[in-house]
Each structure stands twice: as C-alpha cells, then as structure tokens.
Design a protein around this motif. Structure first.
Motif, PDB file in Angstrom:
ATOM      1  N   ILE A  77       1.746  -3.482 -15.820  1.00 55.86           N
ATOM      2  CA  ILE A  77       1.833  -4.083 -14.393  1.00 55.86           C
ATOM      3  C   ILE A  77       0.337  -3.550 -13.734  1.00 55.86           C
ATOM      4  O   ILE A  77       0.212  -2.247 -13.860  1.00 55.86           O
ATOM      5  CB  ILE A  77       3.066  -3.658 -13.509  1.00 55.86           C
ATOM      6  CG1 ILE A  77       4.490  -4.186 -14.303  1.00 55.86           C
ATOM      7  CG2 ILE A  77       3.027  -3.929 -12.127  1.00 55.86           C
ATOM      8  CD1 ILE A  77       5.546  -3.627 -13.836  1.00 55.86           C
ATOM      9  N   VAL A  78      -0.388  -4.241 -13.021  1.00 57.69           N
ATOM     10  CA  VAL A  78      -1.318  -3.828 -12.461  1.00 57.69           C
ATOM     11  C   VAL A  78      -1.235  -4.302 -10.947  1.00 57.69           C
ATOM     12  O   VAL A  78      -0.436  -5.135 -10.511  1.00 57.69           O
ATOM     13  CB  VAL A  78      -2.701  -4.328 -12.879  1.00 57.69           C
ATOM     14  CG1 VAL A  78      -2.895  -3.737 -14.429  1.00 57.69           C
ATOM     15  CG2 VAL A  78      -2.743  -5.778 -12.894  1.00 57.69           C
ATOM     16  N   GLU A  79      -2.223  -4.097 -10.031  1.00 52.45           N
ATOM     17  CA  GLU A  79      -2.273  -4.328  -8.891  1.00 52.45           C
ATOM     18  C   GLU A  79      -2.548  -5.933  -8.742  1.00 52.45           C
ATOM     19  O   GLU A  79      -3.680  -6.327  -9.383  1.00 52.45           O
ATOM     20  CB  GLU A  79      -3.385  -3.697  -8.034  1.00 52.45           C
ATOM     21  CG  GLU A  79      -3.403  -3.988  -6.401  1.00 52.45           C
ATOM     22  CD  GLU A  79      -4.364  -2.884  -5.778  1.00 52.45           C
ATOM     23  OE1 GLU A  79      -5.185  -3.776  -5.008  1.00 52.45           O
ATOM     24  OE2 GLU A  79      -4.216  -1.648  -6.018  1.00 52.45           O
ATOM     25  N   HIS A  80      -1.686  -6.583  -7.910  1.00 51.21           N
ATOM     26  CA  HIS A  80      -2.107  -7.998  -7.739  1.00 51.21           C
ATOM     27  C   HIS A  80      -3.444  -8.447  -6.760  1.00 51.21           C
ATOM     28  O   HIS A  80      -3.713  -7.494  -5.992  1.00 51.21           O
ATOM     29  CB  HIS A  80      -0.895  -8.717  -7.201  1.00 51.21           C
ATOM     30  CG  HIS A  80      -0.973 -10.308  -7.238  1.00 51.21           C
ATOM     31  ND1 HIS A  80      -1.898 -11.057  -6.310  1.00 51.21           N
ATOM     32  CD2 HIS A  80      -0.383 -11.016  -8.031  1.00 51.21           C
ATOM     33  CE1 HIS A  80      -1.549 -12.486  -6.814  1.00 51.21           C
ATOM     34  NE2 HIS A  80      -0.756 -12.357  -7.717  1.00 51.21           N
ATOM     35  N   PRO A  81      -4.194  -9.310  -7.091  1.00 51.90           N
ATOM     36  CA  PRO A  81      -5.319  -9.697  -6.267  1.00 51.90           C
ATOM     37  C   PRO A  81      -4.741  -9.678  -4.599  1.00 51.90           C
ATOM     38  O   PRO A  81      -3.632 -10.257  -4.537  1.00 51.90           O
ATOM     39  CB  PRO A  81      -5.939 -11.176  -6.771  1.00 51.90           C
ATOM     40  CG  PRO A  81      -5.606 -10.804  -8.194  1.00 51.90           C
ATOM     41  CD  PRO A  81      -4.060 -10.267  -8.293  1.00 51.90           C
ATOM     42  N   ARG A 118       7.711   1.192 -11.785  1.00 54.32           N
ATOM     43  CA  ARG A 118       6.558   1.625 -11.080  1.00 54.32           C
ATOM     44  C   ARG A 118       5.598   2.242 -11.994  1.00 54.32           C
ATOM     45  O   ARG A 118       5.799   3.435 -12.528  1.00 54.32           O
ATOM     46  CB  ARG A 118       6.850   2.598  -9.800  1.00 54.32           C
ATOM     47  CG  ARG A 118       5.579   2.740  -8.901  1.00 54.32           C
ATOM     48  CD  ARG A 118       6.018   3.399  -7.756  1.00 54.32           C
ATOM     49  NE  ARG A 118       7.040   3.057  -6.967  1.00 54.32           N
ATOM     50  CZ  ARG A 118       6.842   1.953  -5.952  1.00 54.32           C
ATOM     51  NH1 ARG A 118       5.727   1.441  -6.014  1.00 54.32           N
ATOM     52  NH2 ARG A 118       7.979   1.399  -5.543  1.00 54.32           N
ATOM     53  N   PRO A 119       4.274   1.699 -12.283  1.00 53.82           N
ATOM     54  CA  PRO A 119       3.319   2.514 -13.040  1.00 53.82           C
ATOM     55  C   PRO A 119       2.888   3.776 -12.571  1.00 53.82           C
ATOM     56  O   PRO A 119       2.765   3.973 -11.310  1.00 53.82           O
ATOM     57  CB  PRO A 119       2.096   1.658 -13.074  1.00 53.82           C
ATOM     58  CG  PRO A 119       2.623   0.298 -12.720  1.00 53.82           C
ATOM     59  CD  PRO A 119       3.733   0.480 -11.819  1.00 53.82           C
ATOM     60  N   ALA A 120       2.364   4.718 -13.268  1.00 51.93           N
ATOM     61  CA  ALA A 120       1.827   5.998 -12.777  1.00 51.93           C
ATOM     62  C   ALA A 120       0.502   5.821 -11.943  1.00 51.93           C
ATOM     63  O   ALA A 120      -0.121   4.912 -12.130  1.00 51.93           O
ATOM     64  CB  ALA A 120       1.579   6.723 -13.917  1.00 51.93           C
ATOM     65  N   GLY A 121       0.502   6.404 -10.593  1.00 49.84           N
ATOM     66  CA  GLY A 121      -0.450   6.212 -10.092  1.00 49.84           C
ATOM     67  C   GLY A 121      -0.326   5.113  -8.818  1.00 49.84           C
ATOM     68  O   GLY A 121      -1.217   5.208  -7.936  1.00 49.84           O
ATOM     69  N   PHE A 122       0.637   4.264  -9.165  1.00 45.74           N
ATOM     70  CA  PHE A 122       0.823   2.930  -8.116  1.00 45.74           C
ATOM     71  C   PHE A 122       1.200   3.464  -6.735  1.00 45.74           C
ATOM     72  O   PHE A 122       2.348   4.537  -6.661  1.00 45.74           O
ATOM     73  CB  PHE A 122       1.701   2.111  -8.780  1.00 45.74           C
ATOM     74  CG  PHE A 122       1.274   0.712  -8.989  1.00 45.74           C
ATOM     75  CD1 PHE A 122       1.712  -0.258  -8.252  1.00 45.74           C
ATOM     76  CD2 PHE A 122       0.133   0.378  -9.754  1.00 45.74           C
ATOM     77  CE1 PHE A 122       1.229  -1.603  -8.101  1.00 45.74           C
ATOM     78  CE2 PHE A 122      -0.328  -0.819  -9.630  1.00 45.74           C
ATOM     79  CZ  PHE A 122       0.335  -1.874  -9.000  1.00 45.74           C
ATOM     80  N   ALA A 123       0.699   3.078  -5.713  1.00 52.76           N
ATOM     81  CA  ALA A 123       1.149   3.770  -4.484  1.00 52.76           C
ATOM     82  C   ALA A 123       2.579   3.280  -4.216  1.00 52.76           C
ATOM     83  O   ALA A 123       3.134   2.230  -4.518  1.00 52.76           O
ATOM     84  CB  ALA A 123       0.535   3.033  -3.355  1.00 52.76           C
ATOM     85  N   PRO A 124       3.452   4.350  -3.415  1.00 57.65           N
ATOM     86  CA  PRO A 124       4.820   4.077  -3.397  1.00 57.65           C
ATOM     87  C   PRO A 124       5.277   2.669  -2.581  1.00 57.65           C
ATOM     88  O   PRO A 124       6.364   2.094  -2.851  1.00 57.65           O
ATOM     89  CB  PRO A 124       5.177   5.400  -2.698  1.00 57.65           C
ATOM     90  CG  PRO A 124       4.237   6.327  -3.036  1.00 57.65           C
ATOM     91  CD  PRO A 124       2.818   5.532  -3.125  1.00 57.65           C
ATOM     92  N   GLY A 125       4.265   2.563  -1.687  1.00 56.74           N
ATOM     93  CA  GLY A 125       4.495   1.105  -0.867  1.00 56.74           C
ATOM     94  C   GLY A 125       4.305   0.005  -1.492  1.00 56.74           C
ATOM     95  O   GLY A 125       5.023  -1.051  -0.871  1.00 56.74           O
ATOM     96  N   PHE A 126       4.131  -0.092  -2.514  1.00 58.05           N
ATOM     97  CA  PHE A 126       3.990  -1.151  -3.452  1.00 58.05           C
ATOM     98  C   PHE A 126       5.217  -1.710  -4.108  1.00 58.05           C
ATOM     99  O   PHE A 126       5.746  -1.053  -4.929  1.00 58.05           O
ATOM    100  CB  PHE A 126       2.882  -1.177  -4.596  1.00 58.05           C
ATOM    101  CG  PHE A 126       1.345  -1.458  -4.208  1.00 58.05           C
ATOM    102  CD1 PHE A 126       0.585  -2.860  -4.583  1.00 58.05           C
ATOM    103  CD2 PHE A 126       0.600  -0.836  -3.454  1.00 58.05           C
ATOM    104  CE1 PHE A 126      -0.577  -2.912  -4.171  1.00 58.05           C
ATOM    105  CE2 PHE A 126      -0.776  -0.973  -2.951  1.00 58.05           C
ATOM    106  CZ  PHE A 126      -1.288  -2.129  -3.436  1.00 58.05           C
ATOM    107  N   ALA A 127       5.684  -3.115  -3.604  1.00 56.56           N
ATOM    108  CA  ALA A 127       7.059  -3.556  -4.016  1.00 56.56           C
ATOM    109  C   ALA A 127       6.901  -4.919  -5.122  1.00 56.56           C
ATOM    110  O   ALA A 127       7.561  -5.039  -5.764  1.00 56.56           O
ATOM    111  CB  ALA A 127       7.870  -3.841  -2.996  1.00 56.56           C
TER     112      ALA A 127
END
Length: 371
Positions: free
Chosen positions: A149-153, A131-140
């Motif tokens: 790894i970045v946020e998917h569209p 999990r990248p630093a700062g990524f919301a815990p709910g993102f699986a």
C-alpha cells in the motif's frame, strides 16, 4: 474531557414551543429500520448506544404522534435535554452543506470535459491493521500497488490525467469548479440534457487530508475572513481563471463517487447514517463522539437567513459526519438540493448552542454523573 453535559428543561430551550419537528418522525422510522434490519450504529464516546436510541425510535413507531404540539410532547416525554457545555467556555459552531445540481453529459465534448470518477479498484481502505509504517495517521485510503500500500495520487495528479483511460468516468461537467464543490459536499444530482436526473454519492477518497481553499485565499489576503463564503470563493475563482488549478490543487483530497437513483426528489442523498438526509433537519456531527440518529436542538441568534430573519431554533437528527466536523458542539446543517439550497449553505458560519436530547433509557446515568 473537552465538554460536559448540563441537564436542562425543555422550557429553557429558546424557541422550543415554536418549532415544528414533525419532519423528523419519518427519518426516525428509517433509522429504526436500519438498526433493526441492517446493523446498529456505532456508539460514540459519549456512550449512548443504538439499543438505548432504539427505545426512543420504537416509541415513536408505536405512538405515531401527529402535529407539532404532539411531536414536541413526544420528545418531552421520552427525552431529557442536556446542554453541551465546552470546557473552555466557547460557543458551539455550525456550518452547512447541500447537494449541488450539476448539468452533465454522458460522454465528453469540447464543452463538457471534466469528469466525476467512480472509485478505482486499487483504492484500499486503511486502518490500524494494514497501515504501512510511516504512513500518516490521517490517511484512511491508499493505493494497492505491487503487493504493498502506497500513497494514492492526489487531486493535481488525477486532474492531470492519472486515471484517464480506465473507464471510471461517470459523467462530465462543464466546469472543474462545479466538480470541485461537488467533492466538497460529498454528493451531487447530475442533470442530463433529456432531463434525466441521477445522483452520485461518496464512495471513497484519495486519502489526503482535506485542505480548505477558503483558508488558503484568506491567508493570501485574497478574501476577507469576515466575509468568506462559498459564493465569495466561487466569485474569486471566476475572476482568476489562470489561478484555478493552483488553488484547487492545494486541496489534495480527491473524492470518488458511486451512482444512485433519485427515488424521492424531496429527500437528500443517503449519508453516513445510511438513511436519506432531510433538508433543514439533518445534522452532520462528530461520529467519534455522537451516535447517529440522536436528536439535537440547535439554536443560533446570529443565524437568521434560513428562517425569514428569525434566529435559528430547530430540532434535528444526527445523520451524517465529515472530516471538518470535529468536537462535541460542532455541526453541519444539510440545507437541501440545488442552487437555492447552496445559497443558504454558503453563508452559514455561526456560533450556536447545542442541546442533545438523550433518551430517558440512557439519561439517568448522565443525571447521576452531574449529581
């Protein structure tokens, strides 16, 4: 703990003597095969292991009870029922889901132009290890891009063309609303013009939290909270075509699918427990608490439209889960496939009582804990 287990007697389960749980026996056999030949189910926080469940499943395979009375007697001999009592005293809650049937085309045309997408190869699962630093815990899930790894569209970006041209389209539907509700259900049967039927099942998602559009419409004063249902939401969308994108894109979560055959039309899709769902007898539960394959007796005085105006009282198996299914006494009933099943599922939002049937191999420690 937000709940406790209270030992009960089968005679105290409302409607137990009238239920016919015979459809569970084949499903239990499939769970047994999965545990023995693939891998055991993860143990939920309640603590019942796949090994303890296997004692029950093996006994069912050995004894092969036939007929409602014999099957009930089997459970009475091998399980002890416990009421799941929530710490705050509130009732349990049950909803329902189904497998839609959607008319599709293999290639787009002027009418059929809304795709179901396969999982992109740059979508990655996220856990505590990556999990990248700062990524919301709910993102699986996330997007693998340039070595990070970045946020998917999200839904809006994908429906505006983010994935176009990558060859991920499985089939095309006539309505983006049909595609959306297949996303909500997590599976669908696709019906082609020649009558061919295929199935799509969950393969991943964009990672964004699920945001129910029913709640959005309630908050906006568009639908009464007392009457909200899938049918009322669909009706509102049909009457407000100019607002469909705005409402659907509120739910940023986007589902990707994989294709599967419809080997037995009487069974539902293979779900989280890795066995097919059985209409009216499969329950989605909070997998962090409950172990897949366990039996639950569900009763609801207010849920009457599924059993000829009689209160709902059925023995079910925990075979699935879902992001909205959170808590010890929270369940989602699989009603089957097609429009009729959808009509049943769309109106289920009811208080319910949950009894978990714990195999005797595990029940003794819960009896001791209560004592």
């Amino acid at each position: 703990m937000e709940y406790r287990l209270v030992p009960a007697r089968f005679s105290a389960l409302p409607g137990w003597d009238e239920d016919d749980p015979t459809p569970l026996m084949a499903a239990m056999g499939r769970c047994r095969d999965h545990i023995r030949t693939v891998k055991p189910y993860k143990t939920g926080s309640l603590g019942i292991t796949a090994g303890e469940l296997l004692v029950l499943l093996d006994a069912a395979a050995d004894e092969k009870p036939e007929g409602p009375a014999a099957v009930r007697a089997f459970f009475e001999a091998h399980c002890i029922p416990f009421l799941i009592e929530k710490a705050d005293g509130s009732a349990g809650f049950v909803t329902a889901f189904y497998e839609p049937e959607v008319a599709v085309r293999a290639a787009p045309d002027a009418e059929y132009r809304y795709p179901f997408y396969a999982r992109p190869d740059d979508l990655v699962d996220i856990d505590d290890a990556n999990r990248p630093a700062g990524f919301a815990p709910g993102f699986a899930f996330g997007l693998q891009k340039a070595g990070e790894i970045v946020e998917h569209p999200d839904r809006g970006q994908i429906e505006r063309g983010y994935l176009a041209g990558r060859g991920l389209e499985i089939a095309y539907a006539r309505s983006k609303v049909d595609v959306f509700f297949a996303h909500v259900q997590g599976a669908a049967r696709l019906v082609y013009p020649d009558g061919t039927m295929k199935r799509i099942t969950y393969a991943g998602k964009s990672g964004h939290p699920f945001s129910p559009i029913g709640k959005l419409l309630i908050d906006r004063g568009e639908i009464d909270a007392a009457t909200v249902s899938m049918a009322s939401i669909r009706d509102w969308l049909a009457r407000h075509e100019d607002q469909v994108d705005d409402v659907l894109w509120h739910n940023r979560s986007f589902i990707f699918f994989k294709e599967a055959a419809v080997d037995d039309p009487s069974l539902g899709p293979i779900a989280a427990a890795k066995v097919p769902l059985v209409a009216g007898r499969s329950l989605a539960v909070d997998r962090l608490i409950h172990t897949f394959g366990l039996p639950f007796f569900l009763s609801s005085d207010s849920l009457t439209h599924m059993d000829g105006d009689k209160p709902f009282r059925r023995l079910m198996l925990a075979l699935d889960t879902g992001t909205a299914i959170v808590g010890s006494a929270r369940g989602d009933i699989f009603t089957g496939s097609g429009d009729a099943a959808g009509a049943l599922a769309g109106h289920v939002r009811n208080a319910a009582t949950f009894h978990i049937l714990i195999p005797r191999a595990a029940a003794e420690r819960y009896l001791h804990a209560e004592g």
